[in-house]
Design a protein around this motif. Sequence first.
Motif, short mmCIF file in Angstrom:
data_model
loop_
_atom_site.label_atom_id
_atom_site.label_comp_id
_atom_site.label_asym_id
_atom_site.label_seq_id
_atom_site.Cartn_x
_atom_site.Cartn_y
_atom_site.Cartn_z
N ARG A 77 0.77 -1.17 -0.02
CA ARG A 77 0.03 0.23 0.09
C ARG A 77 0.87 1.21 -0.04
NH1 ARG A 77 -2.95 0.69 4.55
NH2 ARG A 77 -2.29 -1.51 5.52
N ARG A 78 1.91 1.29 0.76
CA ARG A 78 2.89 2.44 0.76
C ARG A 78 3.63 2.62 -0.60
NH1 ARG A 78 7.08 1.78 4.41
NH2 ARG A 78 7.77 4.02 4.00
N LEU A 79 4.07 1.58 -1.06
CA LEU A 79 4.79 1.71 -2.19
C LEU A 79 3.88 2.31 -3.45
CD1 LEU A 79 7.23 1.00 -4.04
CD2 LEU A 79 6.09 -1.23 -4.62
N THR A 80 2.38 1.58 -3.37
CA THR A 80 1.39 2.12 -4.40
C THR A 80 1.39 3.62 -4.35
OG1 THR A 80 0.32 0.03 -4.20
CG2 THR A 80 -0.83 1.71 -5.37
N GLY A 81 1.13 4.05 -3.02
CA GLY A 81 0.82 5.47 -2.86
C GLY A 81 1.95 6.47 -3.21
N TRP A 82 3.18 5.79 -2.83
CA TRP A 82 4.32 6.92 -3.06
C TRP A 82 4.72 6.96 -4.75
CZ3 TRP A 82 7.21 10.33 -0.94
CH2 TRP A 82 7.00 10.35 0.35
N LEU A 112 5.14 2.97 -17.47
CA LEU A 112 5.84 1.40 -17.63
C LEU A 112 6.67 0.94 -16.46
CD1 LEU A 112 6.66 1.42 -21.55
CD2 LEU A 112 4.83 0.20 -20.37
N ALA A 113 7.39 2.00 -16.09
CA ALA A 113 8.25 1.54 -14.72
C ALA A 113 7.51 1.42 -13.72
CB ALA A 113 9.24 2.89 -14.72
N VAL A 114 6.39 2.09 -13.41
CA VAL A 114 5.39 1.97 -12.20
C VAL A 114 4.79 0.84 -12.37
CG1 VAL A 114 3.67 2.89 -11.17
CG2 VAL A 114 5.45 4.35 -11.47
N GLY A 115 4.23 0.36 -13.57
CA GLY A 115 3.38 -0.57 -13.80
C GLY A 115 4.28 -1.98 -13.47
N ALA A 116 5.69 -1.95 -13.97
CA ALA A 116 6.48 -3.15 -13.74
C ALA A 116 6.77 -2.98 -12.22
CB ALA A 116 7.86 -2.98 -14.53
N LEU A 117 7.02 -2.34 -11.55
CA LEU A 117 7.41 -2.17 -10.12
C LEU A 117 6.02 -2.95 -9.55
CD1 LEU A 117 9.29 -1.15 -7.89
CD2 LEU A 117 7.96 0.88 -7.95
N MET A 118 4.78 -2.23 -9.74
CA MET A 118 3.67 -2.82 -8.89
C MET A 118 3.41 -4.25 -9.41
SD MET A 118 3.00 -0.14 -7.53
CE MET A 118 1.64 -1.07 -6.56
N ALA A 119 3.66 -4.62 -10.61
CA ALA A 119 3.29 -6.02 -10.95
C ALA A 119 4.12 -7.00 -10.19
CB ALA A 119 3.38 -6.10 -12.50
N GLY A 120 5.44 -6.45 -10.02
CA GLY A 120 6.42 -7.39 -9.49
C GLY A 120 6.23 -7.44 -8.04
N HIS A 121 5.93 -6.10 -7.33
CA HIS A 121 5.51 -6.38 -5.98
C HIS A 121 4.45 -7.06 -5.62
CE1 HIS A 121 6.93 -3.98 -2.46
NE2 HIS A 121 5.80 -4.33 -1.76
N VAL A 122 3.19 -7.15 -6.25
CA VAL A 122 2.08 -7.56 -6.33
C VAL A 122 2.34 -9.23 -6.26
CG1 VAL A 122 -0.46 -8.11 -7.05
CG2 VAL A 122 0.29 -5.97 -6.85
N THR A 123 3.16 -9.63 -7.13
CA THR A 123 3.56 -10.91 -7.40
C THR A 123 4.20 -11.63 -6.18
OG1 THR A 123 3.65 -10.80 -9.82
CG2 THR A 123 4.73 -12.73 -8.84
N TRP A 124 5.16 -10.77 -5.79
CA TRP A 124 5.97 -11.12 -4.41
C TRP A 124 4.93 -11.09 -3.36
CZ3 TRP A 124 6.98 -7.12 -0.48
CH2 TRP A 124 7.70 -7.62 0.35
N CYS A 125 3.91 -10.35 -3.01
CA CYS A 125 3.07 -10.20 -2.20
C CYS A 125 2.11 -11.68 -2.25
CB CYS A 125 2.50 -9.19 -2.10
SG CYS A 125 0.87 -8.77 -0.82
N LEU A 126 1.71 -12.00 -3.31
CA LEU A 126 0.63 -13.13 -3.78
C LEU A 126 1.33 -14.34 -3.20
CD1 LEU A 126 -1.17 -12.18 -6.86
CD2 LEU A 126 -2.17 -12.15 -4.30
#
Lengths: 138, 106
Positions: A77-82, A112-126
Amino acid sequence: MNTNTSSRKRKEILLAGAIVAASVVLAVTGIAEEGWPRRLAMAVLGGFLVVSGNSIPKTLRPLSAMRCETTREQALRRLTGWAFVLVGLTWVVAWLALSESLAAAITVVTTLAVGALMAGHVTWCLRQRRRAEPTPGL
Amino acid sequence: MNKVYKALSDPTRRHVLELLRKRPMTAGELSEHFPVSKPTMSAHFAVLREADLVEAEKNGRTITYRLKMSVLEEALLGFARAFGLRVERDGTTAPALDTEEREAGA
Protein backbone atom coordinates in the motif's frame (compact mmCIF):
# COMPACT_ATOMS: atom_id res chain seq x y z
CA MET A 1 -23.38 11.55 7.38
CA ASN A 2 -25.95 12.99 4.92
CA THR A 3 -24.62 16.52 5.49
CA ASN A 4 -21.05 15.39 4.77
CA THR A 5 -22.13 13.49 1.65
CA SER A 6 -24.12 16.48 0.36
CA SER A 7 -21.22 18.83 1.04
CA ARG A 8 -18.79 16.55 -0.77
CA LYS A 9 -21.11 16.16 -3.74
CA ARG A 10 -21.56 19.93 -3.89
CA LYS A 11 -17.78 20.41 -3.97
CA GLU A 12 -17.42 17.78 -6.69
CA ILE A 13 -20.10 19.43 -8.82
CA LEU A 14 -18.51 22.85 -8.34
CA LEU A 15 -15.11 21.46 -9.34
CA ALA A 16 -16.55 19.82 -12.44
CA GLY A 17 -18.33 23.05 -13.34
CA ALA A 18 -15.14 25.05 -12.91
CA ILE A 19 -13.26 22.68 -15.22
CA VAL A 20 -15.96 22.91 -17.88
CA ALA A 21 -16.17 26.71 -17.55
CA ALA A 22 -12.41 27.09 -17.84
CA SER A 23 -12.36 24.87 -20.92
CA VAL A 24 -15.12 26.88 -22.56
CA VAL A 25 -13.40 30.18 -21.81
CA LEU A 26 -10.10 28.93 -23.19
CA ALA A 27 -11.76 27.58 -26.33
CA VAL A 28 -13.96 30.62 -27.04
CA THR A 29 -11.39 33.33 -26.34
CA GLY A 30 -8.57 31.47 -28.04
CA ILE A 31 -6.27 32.22 -25.11
CA ALA A 32 -4.86 28.72 -25.15
CA GLU A 33 -2.57 28.16 -28.09
CA GLU A 34 -2.54 24.85 -29.88
CA GLY A 35 -1.30 21.98 -27.72
CA TRP A 36 -2.01 23.67 -24.38
CA PRO A 37 -5.39 21.98 -23.79
CA ARG A 38 -3.60 18.65 -24.02
CA ARG A 39 -0.83 19.86 -21.72
CA LEU A 40 -3.32 21.10 -19.17
CA ALA A 41 -5.34 17.90 -19.37
CA MET A 42 -2.25 15.77 -18.73
CA ALA A 43 -1.13 18.05 -15.91
CA VAL A 44 -4.58 17.78 -14.33
CA LEU A 45 -4.37 14.00 -14.71
CA GLY A 46 -1.02 14.11 -12.96
CA GLY A 47 -2.58 16.16 -10.20
CA PHE A 48 -5.35 13.58 -9.90
CA LEU A 49 -2.69 10.85 -9.50
CA VAL A 50 -1.03 12.89 -6.75
CA VAL A 51 -4.28 13.42 -4.85
CA SER A 52 -5.49 9.84 -5.18
CA GLY A 53 -2.07 8.36 -4.51
CA ASN A 54 -1.73 10.40 -1.33
CA SER A 55 -4.70 8.68 0.26
CA ILE A 56 -4.04 5.13 -0.99
CA PRO A 57 -1.93 4.03 2.02
CA LYS A 58 -4.65 5.34 4.29
CA THR A 59 -7.79 4.02 2.68
CA LEU A 60 -6.98 1.26 0.22
CA ARG A 61 -7.76 -2.25 1.37
CA PRO A 62 -6.64 -5.10 -0.87
CA LEU A 63 -9.25 -7.49 -2.15
CA SER A 64 -9.58 -10.60 -0.03
CA ALA A 65 -8.09 -12.65 -2.86
CA MET A 66 -4.97 -10.53 -2.74
CA ARG A 67 -4.50 -10.66 1.03
CA CYS A 68 -0.99 -11.58 2.08
CA GLU A 69 1.15 -11.17 5.16
CA THR A 70 0.29 -7.90 6.88
CA THR A 71 3.83 -6.59 6.61
CA ARG A 72 3.88 -7.09 2.86
CA GLU A 73 0.34 -5.77 2.56
CA GLN A 74 1.39 -2.57 4.31
CA ALA A 75 4.52 -2.27 2.17
CA LEU A 76 2.44 -2.73 -0.98
CA ARG A 77 0.00 0.00 0.00
CA ARG A 78 2.80 2.43 0.85
CA LEU A 79 4.64 1.65 -2.35
CA THR A 80 1.50 2.17 -4.43
CA GLY A 81 0.77 5.51 -2.81
CA TRP A 82 4.29 6.86 -3.22
CA ALA A 83 4.49 5.60 -6.81
CA PHE A 84 1.26 7.39 -7.76
CA VAL A 85 2.34 10.62 -6.08
CA LEU A 86 5.82 10.70 -7.60
CA VAL A 87 4.55 9.77 -11.06
CA GLY A 88 1.80 12.37 -10.81
CA LEU A 89 4.25 15.10 -9.80
CA THR A 90 6.53 14.09 -12.68
CA TRP A 91 3.64 14.36 -15.12
CA VAL A 92 2.63 17.80 -13.85
CA VAL A 93 6.14 19.19 -14.15
CA ALA A 94 6.83 17.47 -17.49
CA TRP A 95 3.64 18.59 -19.22
CA LEU A 96 3.84 22.16 -17.97
CA ALA A 97 7.55 22.78 -18.38
CA LEU A 98 8.91 20.55 -21.13
CA SER A 99 8.24 20.05 -24.81
CA GLU A 100 5.29 17.83 -25.76
CA SER A 101 7.44 15.10 -27.23
CA LEU A 102 9.68 14.90 -24.17
CA ALA A 103 6.71 15.04 -21.82
CA ALA A 104 5.00 12.24 -23.75
CA ALA A 105 8.15 10.11 -23.56
CA ILE A 106 8.47 10.72 -19.82
CA THR A 107 4.80 9.79 -19.39
CA VAL A 108 5.27 6.48 -21.18
CA VAL A 109 8.50 5.61 -19.35
CA THR A 110 7.17 6.43 -15.88
CA THR A 111 3.91 4.58 -16.53
CA LEU A 112 5.73 1.45 -17.70
CA ALA A 113 8.23 1.63 -14.86
CA VAL A 114 5.56 1.99 -12.20
CA GLY A 115 3.45 -0.71 -13.84
CA ALA A 116 6.38 -3.13 -13.78
CA LEU A 117 7.23 -2.23 -10.19
CA MET A 118 3.65 -2.74 -9.06
CA ALA A 119 3.27 -6.03 -10.95
CA GLY A 120 6.46 -7.35 -9.40
CA HIS A 121 5.47 -6.27 -5.92
CA VAL A 122 1.97 -7.75 -6.18
CA THR A 123 3.45 -11.03 -7.41
CA TRP A 124 5.86 -11.06 -4.46
CA CYS A 125 3.00 -10.34 -2.11
CA LEU A 126 0.74 -13.05 -3.53
CA ARG A 127 3.42 -15.68 -2.99
CA GLN A 128 3.13 -15.30 0.75
CA ARG A 129 0.26 -16.51 2.82
CA ARG A 130 -1.21 -14.25 5.45
CA ARG A 131 0.01 -15.28 8.91
CA ALA A 132 -1.64 -14.42 12.18
CA GLU A 133 0.92 -13.37 14.81
CA PRO A 134 -0.83 -12.80 18.14
CA THR A 135 1.56 -11.75 20.92
CA PRO A 136 0.87 -10.49 24.43
CA GLY A 137 0.32 -6.76 24.64
CA LEU A 138 -0.69 -4.07 27.14
CA MET B 1 -4.05 18.67 10.34
CA ASN B 2 -3.56 20.17 13.80
CA LYS B 3 -3.92 16.71 15.30
CA VAL B 4 -1.34 15.41 12.85
CA TYR B 5 1.13 18.16 13.77
CA LYS B 6 0.58 17.48 17.44
CA ALA B 7 1.15 13.77 16.90
CA LEU B 8 4.33 14.32 14.90
CA SER B 9 5.74 16.92 17.30
CA ASP B 10 6.80 14.34 19.90
CA PRO B 11 9.98 12.28 19.26
CA THR B 12 8.52 9.22 21.01
CA ARG B 13 5.46 9.21 18.77
CA ARG B 14 7.65 9.70 15.71
CA HIS B 15 9.74 6.71 16.78
CA VAL B 16 6.55 4.66 17.19
CA LEU B 17 5.54 5.51 13.64
CA GLU B 18 8.97 4.58 12.33
CA LEU B 19 8.75 1.23 14.09
CA LEU B 20 5.32 0.63 12.59
CA ARG B 21 6.67 1.44 9.14
CA LYS B 22 8.66 -1.79 9.31
CA ARG B 23 5.68 -3.93 10.32
CA PRO B 24 2.51 -3.89 12.42
CA MET B 25 3.32 -4.40 16.11
CA THR B 26 1.45 -5.01 19.31
CA ALA B 27 1.30 -2.42 22.07
CA GLY B 28 3.63 -4.55 24.18
CA GLU B 29 6.23 -4.87 21.42
CA LEU B 30 6.17 -1.11 20.87
CA SER B 31 6.46 -0.34 24.58
CA GLU B 32 9.63 -2.45 24.86
CA HIS B 33 11.46 0.13 22.77
CA PHE B 34 10.77 3.02 25.16
CA PRO B 35 11.88 3.61 28.79
CA VAL B 36 8.57 5.17 29.79
CA SER B 37 5.60 3.96 31.79
CA LYS B 38 2.70 2.07 30.25
CA PRO B 39 0.18 4.86 30.94
CA THR B 40 2.49 7.25 29.10
CA MET B 41 2.69 4.91 26.14
CA SER B 42 -1.07 4.50 26.16
CA ALA B 43 -1.41 8.27 26.00
CA HIS B 44 0.93 8.38 22.99
CA PHE B 45 -1.08 5.66 21.25
CA ALA B 46 -4.26 7.63 21.91
CA VAL B 47 -2.79 10.76 20.32
CA LEU B 48 -1.72 8.77 17.28
CA ARG B 49 -5.17 7.16 16.97
CA GLU B 50 -6.87 10.52 17.28
CA ALA B 51 -4.70 11.89 14.49
CA ASP B 52 -5.66 8.85 12.38
CA LEU B 53 -2.02 7.94 11.87
CA VAL B 54 -2.35 4.43 13.25
CA GLU B 55 -5.05 1.79 13.23
CA ALA B 56 -5.65 -0.32 16.34
CA GLU B 57 -6.98 -3.85 16.03
CA LYS B 58 -8.02 -5.61 19.18
CA ASN B 59 -7.69 -9.38 19.27
CA GLY B 60 -8.67 -10.68 22.71
CA ARG B 61 -6.39 -8.87 25.15
CA THR B 62 -3.89 -7.96 22.45
CA ILE B 63 -3.95 -4.66 20.59
CA THR B 64 -2.06 -4.58 17.32
CA TYR B 65 -1.16 -1.22 15.81
CA ARG B 66 -0.78 -0.71 12.08
CA LEU B 67 0.46 2.31 10.20
CA LYS B 68 -2.22 4.42 8.55
CA MET B 69 -0.42 7.43 7.08
CA SER B 70 -0.98 9.16 3.78
CA VAL B 71 1.99 9.99 1.59
CA LEU B 72 1.87 13.63 2.72
CA GLU B 73 1.84 12.61 6.38
CA GLU B 74 4.83 10.33 5.79
CA ALA B 75 6.63 13.23 4.14
CA LEU B 76 5.79 15.42 7.15
CA LEU B 77 7.16 12.71 9.43
CA GLY B 78 10.42 12.72 7.52
CA PHE B 79 10.55 16.50 7.68
CA ALA B 80 9.86 16.56 11.42
CA ARG B 81 12.47 13.87 12.03
CA ALA B 82 15.08 15.68 9.94
CA PHE B 83 14.57 19.00 11.71
CA GLY B 84 13.56 17.59 15.12
CA LEU B 85 10.64 19.96 15.36
CA ARG B 86 8.01 20.26 18.03
CA VAL B 87 4.99 22.56 18.22
CA GLU B 88 4.75 24.93 21.20
CA ARG B 89 1.44 25.72 22.86
CA ASP B 90 1.38 29.11 21.13
CA GLY B 91 1.70 27.40 17.75
CA THR B 92 5.35 28.29 17.13
CA THR B 93 7.91 25.61 16.37
CA ALA B 94 11.03 24.74 18.36
CA PRO B 95 13.55 21.88 18.68
CA ALA B 96 12.02 18.73 20.07
CA LEU B 97 12.19 17.70 23.73
CA ASP B 98 12.20 14.14 24.96
CA THR B 99 9.01 12.97 26.60
CA GLU B 100 10.77 12.76 29.97
CA GLU B 101 12.04 16.36 29.67
CA ARG B 102 8.59 17.56 28.83
CA GLU B 103 6.99 15.63 31.70
CA ALA B 104 9.58 17.09 34.09
CA GLY B 105 8.91 20.59 32.76
CA ALA B 106 5.16 20.22 33.05
